[in-house]
Design an enzyme around this catalytic site. Structure first.
Site, PDB file in Angstrom:
ATOM      1  N   GLY A  73      -7.011   0.690   3.864  1.00 14.11           N
ATOM      2  CA  GLY A  73      -6.568  -0.293   2.873  1.00 14.11           C
ATOM      3  C   GLY A  73      -6.608  -1.678   3.494  1.00 14.11           C
ATOM      4  O   GLY A  73      -7.662  -2.176   3.901  1.00 14.11           O
ATOM      5  N   VAL A  74      -5.430  -2.264   3.612  1.00 13.46           N
ATOM      6  CA  VAL A  74      -5.304  -3.615   4.161  1.00 13.46           C
ATOM      7  C   VAL A  74      -5.896  -3.729   5.570  1.00 13.46           C
ATOM      8  O   VAL A  74      -6.426  -4.779   5.951  1.00 13.46           O
ATOM      9  CB  VAL A  74      -3.805  -4.017   4.191  1.00 13.46           C
ATOM     10  CG1 VAL A  74      -3.601  -5.354   4.874  1.00 13.46           C
ATOM     11  CG2 VAL A  74      -3.248  -4.083   2.784  1.00 13.46           C
TER      12      VAL A  74
ATOM     13  N   ASP B  98       2.588   2.572   2.361  1.00  8.30           N
ATOM     14  CA  ASP B  98       3.880   2.345   3.024  1.00  8.30           C
ATOM     15  C   ASP B  98       4.931   1.899   1.998  1.00  8.30           C
ATOM     16  O   ASP B  98       6.028   2.475   1.911  1.00  8.30           O
ATOM     17  CB  ASP B  98       3.670   1.260   4.091  1.00  8.30           C
ATOM     18  CG  ASP B  98       4.769   1.212   5.136  1.00  8.30           C
ATOM     19  OD1 ASP B  98       5.722   1.998   5.042  1.00  8.30           O
ATOM     20  OD2 ASP B  98       4.665   0.372   6.045  1.00  8.30           O
TER      21      ASP B  98
ATOM     22  N   GLY C  47       0.811  -1.222   0.000  1.00 10.59           N
ATOM     23  CA  GLY C  47       0.000   0.000   0.000  1.00 10.59           C
ATOM     24  C   GLY C  47       0.838   1.264   0.000  1.00 10.59           C
ATOM     25  O   GLY C  47       1.896   1.331  -0.628  1.00 10.59           O
TER      26      GLY C  47
HETATM   27  P1  ADP Z   1      -3.495   0.504   6.028  1.00 11.97           P
HETATM   28  O1  ADP Z   1      -2.664  -0.708   6.339  1.00 11.97           O
HETATM   29  O2  ADP Z   1      -3.366   1.604   7.061  1.00 11.97           O
HETATM   30  O3  ADP Z   1      -4.903   0.163   5.687  1.00 11.97           O
HETATM   31  P2  ADP Z   1      -2.842   0.847   3.188  1.00 11.97           P
HETATM   32  O4  ADP Z   1      -1.571   1.381   2.626  1.00 11.97           O
HETATM   33  O5  ADP Z   1      -3.206  -0.556   2.878  1.00 11.97           O
HETATM   34  O6  ADP Z   1      -2.754   1.136   4.765  1.00 11.97           O
HETATM   35  O7  ADP Z   1      -4.033   1.786   2.736  1.00 11.97           O
HETATM   36  C1  ADP Z   1      -4.271   3.067   3.244  1.00 11.97           C
HETATM   37  C2  ADP Z   1      -4.769   3.958   2.143  1.00 11.97           C
HETATM   38  O8  ADP Z   1      -3.673   4.388   1.341  1.00 11.97           O
HETATM   39  C3  ADP Z   1      -5.757   3.286   1.180  1.00 11.97           C
HETATM   40  O9  ADP Z   1      -6.909   4.110   1.081  1.00 11.97           O
HETATM   41  C4  ADP Z   1      -5.009   3.256  -0.138  1.00 11.97           C
HETATM   42  O10 ADP Z   1      -5.907   3.468  -1.236  1.00 11.97           O
HETATM   43  C5  ADP Z   1      -4.076   4.432   0.007  1.00 11.97           C
HETATM   44  N1  ADP Z   1      -2.862   4.458  -0.834  1.00 11.97           N
HETATM   45  C6  ADP Z   1      -2.190   3.443  -1.414  1.00 11.97           C
HETATM   46  N2  ADP Z   1      -1.134   3.909  -2.114  1.00 11.97           N
HETATM   47  C7  ADP Z   1      -1.135   5.265  -1.957  1.00 11.97           C
HETATM   48  C8  ADP Z   1      -0.312   6.329  -2.430  1.00 11.97           C
HETATM   49  N3  ADP Z   1       0.743   6.119  -3.200  1.00 11.97           N
HETATM   50  N4  ADP Z   1      -0.634   7.608  -2.066  1.00 11.97           N
HETATM   51  C9  ADP Z   1      -1.700   7.844  -1.274  1.00 11.97           C
HETATM   52  N5  ADP Z   1      -2.508   6.901  -0.799  1.00 11.97           N
HETATM   53  C10 ADP Z   1      -2.227   5.615  -1.134  1.00 11.97           C
END
Ligand code: ADP
Length: 169
Positions: free
Chosen positions: A122-123, A33, A31
């Site tokens: 997200g996850v 991160d 995601g």
């Molecule tokens: P978490 O584990 O906190 O749920 P994720 O990374 O899986 O974190 O998802 C958190 C949000 O970040 C989701 O809404 C996803 O769509 C978004 N996301 C993923 N990639 C990016 C990016 N490059 N920039 C901004 N938001 C992103």
């Protein structure tokens, strides 16, 4: 404090700080991160490693600050959102704390603009509308003489539509 909404990739933002939705081991992952570590380079992980050695990582709801490596933002703030477990495990308070603790850290580092992803949606599975309400309420409740701009960065259409609706109310 100005609130902005954009749809896109948070790694591209030129705000003073961007926020990472990290895990408590600060180990990187998928995601947002993964995108941040890929775009910012290995210096970020090196500092995460030092924090891990010193403090054992970052508990859910708290925040730590590192270099932004080669990202355009000046600093990177890592916060750890709650995993959604149905809503009875203090998820809301923990998600609220993520936003507040990231804002506090920006303030204490004299960072005037900060961009947030949609933490935990997200996850980690936090329902998007509920998470957006928590995020917007937390940011609106935070009174600061330092921070002048907060950007909500939505990567997916669903979050973007939810934020558009909530911010226009
Ligand atoms: P978490 O584990 O906190 O749920 P994720 O990374 O899986 O974190 O998802 C958190 C949000 O970040 C989701 O809404 C996803 O769509 C978004 N996301 C993923 N990639 C990016 C990016 N490059 N920039 C901004 N938001 C992103």
């Amino acid at each position: 404090m100005e609130l902005q909404l954009i749809k896109g990739d948070i790694t591209q933002l030129h705000t003073d700080a961007i926020v990472n939705a990290a895990n408590s081991g600060l180990m990187g992952g998928g995601g947002v991160d993964g995108a941040i570590h890929r775009a910012g380079g290995p210096e970020i992980m090196d500092e995460c490693q030092l924090i891990r050695e010193r403090e054992g990582g970052c508990p859910t709801g708290e925040a730590v600050i590192t270099t932004s490596g080669s990202l355009p933002a000046k600093k990177l703030i890592h916060t750890v959102g709650p995993v959604w477990k149905g809503g009875h495990s203090d998820e809301e308070a923990k998600l609220h704390a993520c936003y507040i603790n990231a804002l506090k850290l920006a303030e204490s580092n004299d960072l005037q603009s900060i961009a947030f992803p949609n933490i935990s949606t997200g996850v980690y599975g936090y329902p998007k509308s509920d998470a957006a309400r928590v995020a917007i309420n937390a940011v609106k409740s935070f009174k600061s003489n330092v921070i002048t701009k907060v950007v909500f960065v939505c990567f997916d259409d669903a979050n973007h539509q939810i934020y558009q609706q909530l911010l226009s109310e």
